[in-house]
Design an enzyme around this catalytic site. Structure first.
Site, PDB file in Angstrom:
ATOM      1  N   GLU A  30       0.851  -1.183   0.000  1.00  0.00           N
ATOM      2  CA  GLU A  30       0.000   0.000   0.000  1.00  0.00           C
ATOM      3  C   GLU A  30       0.886   1.232   0.000  1.00  0.00           C
ATOM      4  OE1 GLU A  30      -4.102  -1.642   2.052  1.00  0.00           O
ATOM      5  OE2 GLU A  30      -2.862  -0.236   3.184  1.00  0.00           O
ATOM      6  N   ARG A  73      -3.998  -9.681   1.903  1.00  0.00           N
ATOM      7  CA  ARG A  73      -5.399  -9.503   1.513  1.00  0.00           C
ATOM      8  C   ARG A  73      -6.277 -10.700   1.887  1.00  0.00           C
ATOM      9  NH1 ARG A  73      -5.711  -4.104   0.944  1.00  0.00           N
ATOM     10  NH2 ARG A  73      -4.186  -3.322  -0.553  1.00  0.00           N
TER      11      ARG A  73
END
Length: 423
Positions: free
Chosen positions: A206, A244
């Protein structure tokens, strides 16, 4: 005396126009050198580190004791407050100016105080008191919402009314260059009845900016926009690594936990808020208007170009997979800090606030592989037949960022991490 942000300033230390560290920047970090001394505070200038402890030992600073710069983190210096930050930066700028002889013509001090960057090891620049990660890019939140909830329900009802965040783990914030071991956790794909425990299969990055809080606030008290701004010491580039598949199973009902707790990487140089002042601008229009405590009276976003390079483990060269800008953030860093303290939460010197993934409106501006590959359905093409939906063992990721001035750049250097296999 010229202001340290004056674009006409030049240093006697040679600085390439493409360097992230001209005299207009002067970011702080913690370094050790081959001299055997303990890690201490320095400032980046071109391809060198200016040893502030050596200068303080030589009585070149009136406001700061040498022990502050002998510390292995910036926390003692940050605790001295904004006036000392500003005056110290001005003094460092003066010492490095091409037209100022004090350091330039002192051969002995110059040799002791200027250390080639290639000869130093850079350390985590702050002792992280607490870490909070936000979710403040409208483009990122919309992309993720469309993927998992559909276009008509992309943003949750609260998203446009406050900066959404969660408390992360300060213990696993690491400096650039630290290898990141693939996390393990509970996994439950949608087509499986019961969860299993094992290595993450959908490891992501990210792209974020990190706010370094340099002043505390009291428990039970709120912050104004002006108070919050004054508490911000500076910014780093931040990679909040994300598992994730672990997150997909665990995040209901309380949000991310182990999926984000295993590693957060930051760049070693902290660029001060003052150095970024010429690059301030207004963020996106906020509609509906925020509640009064979150309203802003001046520009609180920054024009920071950001880039992500991915080198697959089997390749020799990296490929750019994201180019975006910090200016797109819907909720500013000041608003995030104001909201964080609004319940009465005390903020501490050394707190780190992650901006949340920074994505822009275009496809090439998506700040995570989840978005770039659209949840694995459109793998990123790295060339040579190599594609990536998520990160594999041996992959290296590097993020960099800079503000472009007139003939100079105010940059952050880079934050890099390579994925090691799960134990």
């Amino acid at each position: 005396m010229p202001h340290p942000n004056d674009p006409k300033l030049r240093s006697f230390v040679p600085v390439d126009p493409a360097s992230h560290f001209p005299i207009q920047n002067l970011p702080y970090g913690v370094f050790s050198a081959r001299d055997g001394l303990a890690p201490r505070v320095g400032v980046a200038i071109g391809d060198h580190v200016l040893d502030l402890w050596e200068l303080a030992q030589d009585c070149r600073f009136d406001l700061v004791e040498p022990a502050v710069f002998a510390a292995s983190s910036l926390n003692p210096f940050m605790a001295l407050g904004p006036q000392v930050w500003s005056k110290t930066r001005a003094r460092i700028s003066e010492l490095l100016r091409a037209d100022h002889p004090e350091l330039r013509d002192n051969d002995d001090l110059r040799k002791r105080a200027l250390v080639p960057m290639k000869d130093v090891k850079l350390h985590l620049p702050i002792t992280v008191s607490g870490y909070t990660d936000f979710y403040a890019s409208k483009e990122h939140a919309t992309n993720v919402g469309v993927m998992f909830r559909g276009k008509d329900n992309a943003l949750q009802p609260n998203w446009l009314h406050m900066p959404i965040g969660y408390n992360g783990r300060a213990s696993t914030v690491v400096v650039s260059g630290t290898r990141v071991r693939r996390p393990r956790g509970q996994l439950k794909p949608p087509n499986v009845e019961l969860p299993s425990f094992g290595p993450c299969k959908r490891l992501d990055f990210e792209l974020e900016m990190g706010v370094v809080v340099g002043q505390p606030s009291k428990m039970g008290e709120m912050l104004t926009e002006q108070q919050a701004e004054a508490m911000i010491f500076g910014f780093v580039i931040l990679n909040d690594w994300s598992a994730r598949d672990i997150q997909q199973w665990e995040y209901v009902p309380l949000g991310p936990f182990q999926a984000k707790a295993f590693a957060t990487s930051i760049s070693p140089w902290v660029v001060t808020r003052e150095a970024l002042e010429p690059f301030r601008l207004n963020g996106p229009e906020q509609a509906p208007a925020p509640l009064p405590y979150l309203r802003q009276t001046k520009p609180n976003n920054y024009d920071i170009e950001l880039e992500v390079d991915l080198r697959a483990g089997e390749m020799n060269e990296a490929k750019i997979i994201c180019q975006t800008n910090f200016k797109y953030m819907y909720w500013s860093s000041v608003q995030q800090l104001v909201h964080h303290a609004s319940s009465g939460c005390a903020m501490n010197v050394g707190d780190l606030l992650g901006s949340g993934t920074i994505s822009g409106p275009e496809k090439h501006q998506r700040g995570s592989l989840l978005e770039i590959s659209w949840n694995g359905t459109e793998p990123a093409d790295l060339g040579g037949g190599v594609k990536r939906s998520f990160l594999e063992d041996g992959d290296s990721l590097q993020m960099s960022g800079w503000c472009q001035g007139d003939g100079y750049r105010v940059g952050f250097g880079a934050v890099e991490g390579t994925i090691a296999p799960a134990e």
